[in-house]
Design a protein around this motif. Structure first.
Motif, mmCIF file in Angstrom:
data_model
loop_
_atom_site.group_PDB
_atom_site.id
_atom_site.type_symbol
_atom_site.label_atom_id
_atom_site.label_comp_id
_atom_site.label_asym_id
_atom_site.label_seq_id
_atom_site.Cartn_x
_atom_site.Cartn_y
_atom_site.Cartn_z
ATOM 1 N N TYR A 1 0.829 -1.200 0.000
ATOM 2 C CA TYR A 1 0.000 0.000 0.000
ATOM 3 C C TYR A 1 0.869 1.259 0.000
ATOM 4 O O TYR A 1 0.771 2.100 -0.884
ATOM 5 C CB TYR A 1 -0.920 0.023 1.229
ATOM 6 C CG TYR A 1 -1.970 -1.070 1.252
ATOM 7 C CD1 TYR A 1 -2.286 -1.807 0.103
ATOM 8 C CD2 TYR A 1 -2.640 -1.373 2.421
ATOM 9 C CE1 TYR A 1 -3.244 -2.794 0.136
ATOM 10 C CE2 TYR A 1 -3.612 -2.374 2.461
ATOM 11 C CZ TYR A 1 -3.908 -3.081 1.310
ATOM 12 O OH TYR A 1 -4.857 -4.067 1.351
ATOM 13 N N SER B 1 3.680 -0.773 4.362
ATOM 14 C CA SER B 1 2.342 -1.187 4.801
ATOM 15 C C SER B 1 1.656 -1.929 3.662
ATOM 16 O O SER B 1 1.933 -1.693 2.483
ATOM 17 C CB SER B 1 1.499 0.020 5.216
ATOM 18 O OG SER B 1 1.188 0.814 4.091
ATOM 19 N N GLY B 2 0.762 -2.840 4.027
ATOM 20 C CA GLY B 2 0.059 -3.597 3.003
ATOM 21 C C GLY B 2 -0.743 -4.728 3.601
ATOM 22 O O GLY B 2 -0.999 -4.761 4.800
ATOM 23 N N ARG B 3 -1.122 -5.667 2.760
ATOM 24 C CA ARG B 3 -1.982 -6.780 3.179
ATOM 25 C C ARG B 3 -1.351 -8.098 2.768
ATOM 26 O O ARG B 3 -0.918 -8.269 1.628
ATOM 27 C CB ARG B 3 -3.357 -6.654 2.543
ATOM 28 C CG ARG B 3 -4.340 -7.757 2.934
ATOM 29 C CD ARG B 3 -5.702 -7.482 2.332
ATOM 30 N NE ARG B 3 -6.667 -8.507 2.679
ATOM 31 C CZ ARG B 3 -6.850 -9.634 1.984
ATOM 32 N NH1 ARG B 3 -6.134 -9.848 0.896
ATOM 33 N NH2 ARG B 3 -7.748 -10.523 2.374
ATOM 34 N N THR C 1 -1.560 -11.577 1.462
ATOM 35 C CA THR C 1 -2.553 -12.205 0.597
ATOM 36 C C THR C 1 -2.487 -13.720 0.593
ATOM 37 O O THR C 1 -3.450 -14.390 0.225
ATOM 38 C CB THR C 1 -2.381 -11.707 -0.846
ATOM 39 O OG1 THR C 1 -1.046 -11.992 -1.282
ATOM 40 C CG2 THR C 1 -2.634 -10.212 -0.939
ATOM 41 N N SER D 1 0.806 -5.004 13.667
ATOM 42 C CA SER D 1 -0.598 -4.992 13.298
ATOM 43 C C SER D 1 -1.423 -4.641 14.516
ATOM 44 O O SER D 1 -1.160 -5.162 15.616
ATOM 45 C CB SER D 1 -1.019 -6.366 12.759
ATOM 46 O OG SER D 1 -2.386 -6.358 12.401
ATOM 47 N N THR E 1 -3.825 -7.016 7.421
ATOM 48 C CA THR E 1 -3.237 -5.756 6.985
ATOM 49 C C THR E 1 -2.237 -5.339 8.051
ATOM 50 O O THR E 1 -2.563 -5.334 9.238
ATOM 51 C CB THR E 1 -4.309 -4.670 6.819
ATOM 52 O OG1 THR E 1 -5.240 -5.098 5.816
ATOM 53 C CG2 THR E 1 -3.686 -3.344 6.405
ATOM 54 N N CYS E 2 -1.019 -5.035 7.651
ATOM 55 C CA CYS E 2 0.020 -4.795 8.638
ATOM 56 C C CYS E 2 1.121 -3.908 8.065
ATOM 57 O O CYS E 2 1.047 -3.460 6.918
ATOM 58 C CB CYS E 2 0.621 -6.111 9.102
ATOM 59 S SG CYS E 2 1.432 -7.051 7.787
#
Length: 237
Positions: free
Chosen positions: A8, A42-44, A46, A72, A85-86
């Motif tokens: 992100y 930052s991001g997820r 998957t 997180s 998401t972390c």
């Protein structure tokens, strides 16, 4: 390689994403600080698991990062699994060309079986190993071995998701003053052998850790036989 993390926003001392105000706010709220040789992304997640010491690869670039910390919901973790998401703190790569990087990848874990791995049928009274002489049993056990070889990281995630096992390993780690995180201990497991209880339809796998630092030998995990990988029982020596 598997796509494991959608990016992100990120920080970098030479460049940064176009707008990372949310990440800056998250870092401030959770008191995350970085040095000149570090980056926060930052991001997820998957797919699979991301843990401390993992090496991740940025798509479209030659960048490789080593995970130092994971955050997180205001907490620091040893690992986080798919769907979370972390924010990841990592060593700063030599280059900061993230312009084309939309996600991070990870090498799928394939080496949890020991080189001298063997398996066989065991009688209901738990007597010595016997050769597997039933074609349908042989086929299913070989299928299980193949699954382990190709999806070792998914099996590690099953182990990590078992709260009782994770808590017990954490206590064991503290007792033996291990500097490894619980994630690193589990991620280093090697399967030495597999036995099949034909009467109960249960697979028993004996794990050990090659790293002498952890001294975790004789760890047993039982899973059911239908490939759903639900833990039935476990013990730690």
């Amino acid at each position: 390689m598997i796509k494991i993390f959608d990016i992100y926003q990120y920080t970098c001392n030479q460049n940064s994403s176009e707008d990372y105000s949310e990440l800056q706010r998250y870092m401030a709220e959770n008191r995350i600080t970085i040095h000149e040789n570090e980056i926060v992304i930052s991001g997820r997640i998957t797919d699979g698991v991301i843990g401390v010491s993992d090496r991740l690869f940025a798509d479209g670039t030659d960048l490789t990062i080593c995970v130092r910390d994971i955050y997180s919901y205001g907490h620091e973790h040893d690992y986080l699994s798919a769907g979370m998401t972390c924010a990841i703190k990592a060593e700063m790569p030599a280059s900061c060309d993230w312009a084309n990087a939309g996600f991070l990848s990870k090498e799928r874990k394939r080496s949890i079986l020991a080189a001298d791995f063997e398996y066989g049928a065991v009688s209901a009274d738990e007597s010595a190993h016997k050769e597997v002489d039933e074609p349908n049993v042989t086929a299913q056990v070989e299928k299980m071995v193949s699954f382990l070889e190709d999806n070792g990281d998914l099996f590690i995630q099953k182990l990590l998701d078992n709260g009782g096992l994770y808590h017990s390993l954490s206590l064991w780690k503290d007792k033996h003053n291990s500097v490894q995180t619980t994630y690193q201990i589990l991620n280093g497991l090697q399967a030495d052998s597999m036995s099949f209880w034909s009467e109960d339809g249960v697979i028993t796998i004996m794990f050990s850790v090659p790293d002498n630092e952890s001294c975790l030998f004789g760890h047993y995990v039982q899973t059911d036989f239908n490939m759903e990988w639900e833990l039935i029982s476990w013990s730690i020596c």
